[in-house]
Design an enzyme around this catalytic site. Structure first.
Site, mmCIF file in Angstrom:
data_model
loop_
_atom_site.group_PDB
_atom_site.id
_atom_site.type_symbol
_atom_site.label_atom_id
_atom_site.label_comp_id
_atom_site.label_asym_id
_atom_site.label_seq_id
_atom_site.Cartn_x
_atom_site.Cartn_y
_atom_site.Cartn_z
ATOM 1 N N ARG A 83 -6.770 -5.122 6.991
ATOM 2 C CA ARG A 83 -7.050 -6.219 6.067
ATOM 3 C C ARG A 83 -8.045 -7.195 6.677
ATOM 4 N NH1 ARG A 83 -0.970 -7.030 3.421
ATOM 5 N NH2 ARG A 83 -0.785 -4.810 2.924
ATOM 6 N N ARG A 129 -0.451 -12.427 11.273
ATOM 7 C CA ARG A 129 -1.511 -12.104 10.309
ATOM 8 C C ARG A 129 -2.658 -11.478 11.092
ATOM 9 N NH1 ARG A 129 -2.370 -14.145 5.176
ATOM 10 N NH2 ARG A 129 -0.740 -15.690 5.493
ATOM 11 N N GLU A 146 7.427 -13.841 5.112
ATOM 12 C CA GLU A 146 7.507 -12.551 4.422
ATOM 13 C C GLU A 146 7.465 -11.364 5.388
ATOM 14 O OE1 GLU A 146 4.439 -11.977 1.430
ATOM 15 O OE2 GLU A 146 4.562 -9.799 1.719
ATOM 16 N N SER A 185 7.956 -6.616 0.788
ATOM 17 C CA SER A 185 7.562 -6.969 -0.557
ATOM 18 C C SER A 185 7.720 -5.715 -1.407
ATOM 19 C CB SER A 185 6.105 -7.416 -0.548
ATOM 20 O OG SER A 185 5.711 -7.787 -1.845
ATOM 21 N N ARG A 209 4.764 -6.663 11.767
ATOM 22 C CA ARG A 209 5.160 -8.071 11.693
ATOM 23 C C ARG A 209 6.655 -8.276 11.987
ATOM 24 N NH1 ARG A 209 3.965 -11.906 6.473
ATOM 25 N NH2 ARG A 209 1.841 -11.986 7.265
#
Length: 422
Positions: A258, A273, A345, A348, A385
RNA sequence: GGAGGCUUCGCCUAGUUCGGUCUAUGGCGCCGCACUGCUAAUGCGGUUGGGGCUCACCGCCCCUCCCGGGUUCGAAUCCCGGAGCCUCCGCCA
């Protein structure tokens, strides 16, 4: 893409959905107009074309002067057909452009509003009481598990090396996730991480998220941000055997990439991140009427994994305005991060209903043997993560970290990770 | 990277020489009916997908022979470009 028949029959439903998302309602009328324009253009073309074909068939039987006259007539008609075809194609393209821009219809019950309007469904587990908690970066350094500095040296910001126990921890986490998925009947899959534009567009990531995606210009390929992309495209243009009550479930393992283009200055520390991480993702193809229940199942499997790593978390019902374009409903699990004193988070799960499958042409045959669009759903089972939450929640005052029982086999049987000497 | 071959309805396949009721033959599979004590076998019929009109059905129409252009009154068929697969050679692992 949303169902155009549904739109025609019930445009107010789509308007309400757009309102819940805080998105444009006028695009609904644009879509309706484009749909209408396309159909009338198509009808004009088809009428001319039918006439042309009919005359063309007569051509075989006539001869001489009669034929010459007929040729002259059809020649004229041919030009008209060509023009009408061009108009119809334009209308088709215009419709598609708008169609692609309209997000999925929000599921009834999803909280309206934006990012902060989520609803907390439940909190699970007990937050540890740690005085002056170390963050995962500090713990990772002490343990020799995470090397941020060298990540930056070699690849730049938001890159890292996982080393020693860190590498084992990630592999263990992902294997644990795979093992659970297999136990529940998922087919384990290791996917390509480079995909063609169709796959990326089909899953809806080239809309609002286009700037998030790495693109390899020279080869016209994209690096996936999640294995959802190759998994969704896996059955594209296929008609699947999808008997009632027998969804196809895949567990995809892949690296994910990403750009984090819109996240300057956000979560710059550590591995929360990053540009590249690994993930095990659940992905389901099922009948649309089964999607709602399947969604809750995926959520339950996510929670089962979180229980295995013994991390406190909460489940939120994500508000309509914070849903991706493909999602009709989304639940996130957020793990407690002691150093930040808040939930972040870690999973998801989205119900994409028929939105993705319509773009990708994934279908099944109903009881009458008619092809129908399938529903797709996805959910996270583990990612890099998670290491943040595991290290921080299981830290001890001396900087060591207790290993959750389920992960111990993957760390050579150790029940605690000790700081390196020196 | 070089040379050649291939791509048709779920699968296999005929058709492409010489353009015209060709969405396109046959087989397998699948569905329905008949026969049979059940199964099997056999016989008859149906079976590409998408879209539009009508939309309750029947029915009608258009597109679809890997994709995109072109020639032509008319393209599965002729021409150009592209993609994918296979074989051989070279190169790198």
């Amino acid at each position: 893409m949303i169902d155009l028949r549904l739109l025609r029959e019930n445009p107010d439903l789509v308007r309400a959905s757009q309102r819940a998302r805080g998105a444009s309602e006028s695009i609904v009328d644009e879509l309706l107009r484009a749909d209408e324009a396309r159909r009338s253009a198509l009808q004009a073309f088809e009428a001319l074309r039918a006439e042309q074909k009919q005359l063309s068939n007569q051509m075989r039987t006539v001869k001489g002067e009669e034929k010459a006259a007929l040729v002259a007539r059809t020649k004229e008609l041919a030009a008209q057909v060509k023009a009408a075809d061009a108009v119809a194609q334009e209308a088709e393209a215009a419709l598609r452009a708008i169609h692609l821009a309209v997000p999925n219809i929000v599921e009834e019950g999803a909280p309206p509003g934006g990012e902060d309007d989520y609803v907390v469904m439940r909190e699970v587990g007990t937050k540890p009481t740690i005085e002056n908690p170390r963050d995962h970066v500090e713990l990772g350094e002490l343990l020799g598990a995470i090397d941020i500095e060298r990540g930056a040296k070699v690849s730049g910001s938001r890159f890292y090396f996982l080393t020693g126990p860190g590498a084992l921890l990630q592999l263990g986490l992902l294997q644990l996730a795979m093992a659970q998925a297999v136990e529940y009947g998922f087919t384990p899959v290791i996917t390509p991480t480079l995909v063609k534009p169709e796959a990326m567009e089909g899953t809806g990531f080239l809309g609002a998220h286009a700037s998030e995606v790495y693109r390899l210009e020279a080869d016209d390929l994209y690096l996936v941000g999640t294995s959802e992309v190759p998994l969704a495209a896996y059955h594209s243009n296929e008609i699947l055997d999808l008997p009632p009550g027998q969804p196809r479930r895949y567990a995809g393992w892949s690296s994910c990439y990403r750009r984090e283009a819109g996240a300057h200055g956000k979560d710059t520390r550590g591995i929360l991140r990053v540009h590249q991480f690994d993930k095990v993702e659940m992905f389901t193809f099922c009948r649309p009427e089964e999607a709602h229940d399947e969604h809750l199942r995926l959520l339950a499997w996510e929670e089962e994994m979180l229980a295995k790593v013994e991390v406190p978390y909460r489940v939120i019902d994500v508000a309509a305005g914070d849903l991706g374009a493909s999602a009709a409903r989304k639940y996130d699990c957020e793990a407690w991060v002691p150093s930040q004193g808040r939930y972040r988070e870690v999973t998801s799960t989205s119900n994409c209903t028929t939105f993705q499958a319509r773009r990708l042409q994934v279908r099944y045959r109903d009881e009458e043997g008619r092809p129908q669009i399938a529903a797709t759903l996805n959910g996270t089972l583990a990612t890099t993560r998670w290491i943040v939450a595991i290290l921080e929640n299981h830290q001890q005052s001396d900087g060591s970290v207790a290993v959750p029982k389920a992960l111990q086999p993957y760390l050579g049987g150790r029940d605690v990770l000790e700081p390196r000497s020196r």
